[in-house]
Each structure stands twice: as structure tokens, then as C-alpha cells.
Design a protein around this motif. Structure first.
Motif, PDB file in Angstrom:
ATOM      1  N   HIS A  84       0.828  -1.182   0.000  1.00 37.32           N
ATOM      2  CA  HIS A  84       0.000   0.000   0.000  1.00 37.32           C
ATOM      3  C   HIS A  84       0.875   1.249   0.000  1.00 37.32           C
ATOM      4  O   HIS A  84       1.818   1.347   0.769  1.00 37.32           O
ATOM      5  CB  HIS A  84      -0.908  -0.047   1.242  1.00 37.32           C
ATOM      6  CG  HIS A  84      -1.900   1.060   1.282  1.00 37.32           C
ATOM      7  ND1 HIS A  84      -2.841   1.255   0.296  1.00 37.32           N
ATOM      8  CD2 HIS A  84      -2.095   2.030   2.197  1.00 37.32           C
ATOM      9  CE1 HIS A  84      -3.572   2.312   0.604  1.00 37.32           C
ATOM     10  NE2 HIS A  84      -3.147   2.802   1.738  1.00 37.32           N
ATOM     11  N   GLN A  85       0.564   2.177  -0.875  1.00 42.79           N
ATOM     12  CA  GLN A  85       1.278   3.456  -0.936  1.00 42.79           C
ATOM     13  C   GLN A  85       2.781   3.316  -1.108  1.00 42.79           C
ATOM     14  O   GLN A  85       3.571   4.031  -0.488  1.00 42.79           O
ATOM     15  CB  GLN A  85       0.972   4.286   0.312  1.00 42.79           C
ATOM     16  CG  GLN A  85      -0.510   4.640   0.366  1.00 42.79           C
ATOM     17  CD  GLN A  85      -0.798   5.750   1.352  1.00 42.79           C
ATOM     18  OE1 GLN A  85      -0.296   5.727   2.471  1.00 42.79           O
ATOM     19  NE2 GLN A  85      -1.599   6.704   0.936  1.00 42.79           N
ATOM     20  N   GLU A  95       4.554   6.565  -2.197  1.00 41.99           N
ATOM     21  CA  GLU A  95       4.696   7.543  -1.115  1.00 41.99           C
ATOM     22  C   GLU A  95       5.835   7.151  -0.182  1.00 41.99           C
ATOM     23  O   GLU A  95       6.591   8.005   0.296  1.00 41.99           O
ATOM     24  CB  GLU A  95       3.393   7.658  -0.309  1.00 41.99           C
ATOM     25  CG  GLU A  95       2.279   8.413  -1.009  1.00 41.99           C
ATOM     26  CD  GLU A  95       1.522   7.567  -2.043  1.00 41.99           C
ATOM     27  OE1 GLU A  95       1.923   6.408  -2.298  1.00 41.99           O
ATOM     28  OE2 GLU A  95       0.529   8.077  -2.606  1.00 41.99           O
ATOM     29  N   ARG A  96       5.931   5.842   0.078  1.00 43.25           N
ATOM     30  CA  ARG A  96       7.011   5.359   0.952  1.00 43.25           C
ATOM     31  C   ARG A  96       8.376   5.634   0.335  1.00 43.25           C
ATOM     32  O   ARG A  96       9.306   6.074   1.009  1.00 43.25           O
ATOM     33  CB  ARG A  96       6.875   3.852   1.184  1.00 43.25           C
ATOM     34  CG  ARG A  96       5.729   3.493   2.100  1.00 43.25           C
ATOM     35  CD  ARG A  96       5.441   1.987   2.035  1.00 43.25           C
ATOM     36  NE  ARG A  96       4.208   1.692   2.723  1.00 43.25           N
ATOM     37  CZ  ARG A  96       4.120   1.506   4.043  1.00 43.25           C
ATOM     38  NH1 ARG A  96       5.220   1.578   4.782  1.00 43.25           N
ATOM     39  NH2 ARG A  96       2.971   1.274   4.603  1.00 43.25           N
ATOM     40  N   THR A 136       0.635   1.125 -10.706  1.00 43.94           N
ATOM     41  CA  THR A 136       1.749   1.218  -9.761  1.00 43.94           C
ATOM     42  C   THR A 136       2.973   1.832 -10.429  1.00 43.94           C
ATOM     43  O   THR A 136       3.623   2.723  -9.869  1.00 43.94           O
ATOM     44  CB  THR A 136       2.102  -0.179  -9.207  1.00 43.94           C
ATOM     45  OG1 THR A 136       0.923  -0.750  -8.633  1.00 43.94           O
ATOM     46  CG2 THR A 136       3.186  -0.102  -8.149  1.00 43.94           C
ATOM     47  N   SER A 168       2.639   5.512 -10.875  1.00 45.18           N
ATOM     48  CA  SER A 168       2.843   6.274  -9.635  1.00 45.18           C
ATOM     49  C   SER A 168       4.333   6.347  -9.286  1.00 45.18           C
ATOM     50  O   SER A 168       4.804   7.354  -8.752  1.00 45.18           O
ATOM     51  CB  SER A 168       2.031   5.680  -8.475  1.00 45.18           C
ATOM     52  OG  SER A 168       2.552   4.416  -8.101  1.00 45.18           O
TER      53      SER A 168
END
Ligand code: C2E
Ligand code: CA
Ligand code: CA
Ligand code: CA
Length: 278
Positions: A126-127, A130-131, A164, A167
Motif C-alpha cells: 500500500h502506498q 509515497e514510501r 503502480t 505512480s
């Protein structure tokens, strides 16, 4: 018969028990290893075949087991992928690799790409973007020097992979397909994904010059990459003949024992400085 079955079972059971026991032991060792940071990274250069310059390094994780000594990733990564510890280990690897890249920049080494392997579990995390963004910011490393290596199997869910990867690309990082040729990615899906590079698996590079079909496979992947405007790296290069072949086919980059095995950061620095002098 029942008797035969019993014998079979009784000779089999201790072996099963030992394996299960070893696995549990390794698993609890791993949990501690993550807390105590018993890991390190080894670095292996990627060399541009035209300029002969080092253009990047791949970070490869090692485990310094307190009793069993230095363990290669093949002996523990699969287990961490099964039990989920890869998420923590993977974050540590990313952070350590980015910090090292920054440290080399600060020490005056020329800019170099830093390649980091992502596991399936991380890819699905998840995310993830961002990580990774947070890790990049904490380390101070410019995103365009980070290259994330994924495998063909991670692209089997085309929708998910496309989202993915989009992103991740937004962060400004590079994406490469590792072990290319060993999985099942279709050419049409390659076109759909924002991919920057193919890394030709070393199983095709091994016997490249032995007169079998591998030469044709490597030549085909190289020219396909060119047509798709992708970079291409040959993995597992070990000798002059392979280098010569790859140069003739206009393969962009090579990586392998021919240059050096993966080595710790300080040894890599020595290797690099020595190589630049000669
Ligand atoms: P990989 O990503 O394909 O990495 C290349 C492997 O090939 C490395 O093994 C490297 O030591 C080996 N190699 C490089 N050049 C040569 C050569 O010329 N000849 C031969 N025979 N081998 C060569 P290593 O370090 O044992 O890593 C094995 C695999 O473990 C990696 O394969 C990668 O899939 C995985 N791995 C390593 N570090 C990480 C990590 O931080 N995260 C994840 N998810 N996987 C990792
Ligand atoms: Ca890799
Ligand atoms: Ca590989
Ligand atoms: Ca691999």
C-alpha cells in the motif's frame, strides 16, 4: 501395505521435522536481524560498453548471521517474501542504498545510478510510491538516480502494474525489468508500461559464445529493446568474448564478474578510483 507405509513415514518424519525446525529458527533469527540491522549491501557496477564508464551500481543485500556467517540473499529473501518481513527489509535496503548514493556524491564520485531490487510483496505494498518518496527525501538523493528493478511476474496483473508503475514514474525514478526473458511478459504489455530498461538474464549470457541459441536470444532482445527505445543491460558477463559479442550487437551496458563481484561500499570506492586511474 500398512507396514510399508509406516516405515516410509517414520523415515520421512524426522527429515520433515528438521526442515520445519530450521525454518522456524531462521524465521526468528530474521526478526532479530531486522531489529539489530545485521544486513549490509554489496554493490556491483554497471558499465557502459561504449564509453567503458561505470554508469551505476546494483545494491545486493547480505545477511551477517551471528552463527552462520555471511548469507547470500537466495538463502533468506524467499522466506522474507513468504512471511512478509521483506517489507521491513526492503525499506531498509532502499534507505541504505539511497544514503550510500548520496554519500558517494558528497565524496565527489561522479553521478551514478543506484539500482534496487523490489520484491513482489513490496510492489503490492500500500502506498509504495509515497514510501519511496519519503525515503528519497530523507536521504537527500535525487530521484532520477534511483532505478527500481522489477520482474516480469509482477506485471501479470496488467491494470495494477500499469497504475503502480505510473505512480513510481511520477517520482522521477527509473524502472527496469530484471531477469528479462525468464518470465512471461508479452511484448504488448511491455509497450503499455512506462519501462526504461531491460536486463537480460544471465542464463542467456552464460553460453552466449558457445554456438547455441543464446546468441540469437540476446541479439533479439537487444534489437527489440532498441526498437522500443529501451536501454538494455546484459547480466552475468564473465569474459572478453561475451563483451566483444555484446559490443558488436550494440548492447548498451554490461554487469558481471568480468568487472567485479558485488563488493562492500568501501571496496567499491577503491575499485572505482583504481579503475579510473588506469
Ligand atoms: P539479481 O537481481 O539477478 O542479482 C544478480 C545476481 O547475480 C547476484 O547474486 C550477483 O552476485 C550475481 N552475479 C552477478 N554477476 C555475476 C556473474 O558474472 N556470474 C554469476 N554466476 N553470477 C553473477 P546475489 O547477490 O546472490 O543475489 C541473488 C538474488 O537475490 C538477486 O538476483 C535478487 O533477485 C535477490 N536480491 C538481492 N538483493 C535483494 C534485495 O535487496 N531485495 C530483493 N527483493 N531481492 C534481492
Ligand atoms: Ca536485480
Ligand atoms: Ca537479474
Ligand atoms: Ca532476480
Amino acid at each position: 501395505s500398512a507396514k510399508a507405509h509406516r516405515n516410509e513415514y517414520s523415515s520421512y518424519a524426522p527429515e520433515m521435522n528438521r526442515k520445519a525446525h530450521d525454518r522456524l529458527r531462521l524465521e526468528s533469527d530474521l526478526r532479530r536481524a531486522i531489529d539489530e540491522e545485521q544486513f549490509s549491501l554489496a554493490y556491483q557496477p554497471l558499465v557502459n560498453l561504449r564509453s567503458n564508464q561505470v554508469v551505476g551500481v546494483e545494491a545486493l543485500v547480505r545477511w551477517h548471521h551471528p552463527k552462520r556467517g555471511l548469507l547470500p540473499p537466495g538463502e533468506f529473501i524467499p522466506l522474507t517474501e513468504e512471511n512478509g518481513l521483506i517489507l521491513q527489509l526492503g525499506e531498509w535496503v532502499l534507505g541504505a542504498a539511497c544514503r550510500q548514493n548520496k554519500a558517494w556524491q558528497d565524496a565527489g564520485l561522479p553521478p551514478m545510478m543506484m539500482s534496487v531490487n523490489l520484491s513482489m510483496r513490496q510492489f503490492r505494498q500500500h502506498q509504495l510510491a509515497e514510501r519511496i518518496k519519503a525515503i528519497l527525501e530523507q536521504s537527500g538523493m535525487p530521484p532520477n538516480y534511483l532505478e527500481l528493478e522489477i520482474t516480469e511476474s509482477m506485471t501479470s496483473d496488467v491494470e495494477f502494474a500499469a497504475d503502480t508503475l505510473a505512480s513510481l514514474k511520477e517520482l522521477g525514478v527509473q524502472i527496469s525489468i530484471d531477469d528479462f526473458g525468464t518470465g512471461y511478459s508479452s511484448l504488448s504489455s511491455l509497450k503499455r508500461f512506462p519501462i526504461d530498461k531491460l536486463k537480460i538474464d544471465r542464463c542467456f549470457v552464460n553460453d552466449l559464445t558457445q554456438g547455441g541459441s543464446d546468441a540469437a536470444i540476446v541479439a533479439t532482445i537487444t534489437s527489440m529493446a532498441k526498437n522500443l527505445k529501451l536501454k538494455v543491460t546484459a547480466e552475468g558477463v564473465e569474459n572478453d568474448e561475451q563483451i566483444k559479442f555484446l559490443r558488436e550487437r550494440d548492447c548498451e551496458e554490461a554487469q558481471g564478474y568480468y568487472y567485479t563481484q558485488p563488493i562492500p561500499a568501501n571496496l567499491f570506492e577503491n575499485w572505482f578510483r583504481h579503475r579510473s586511474q588506469t
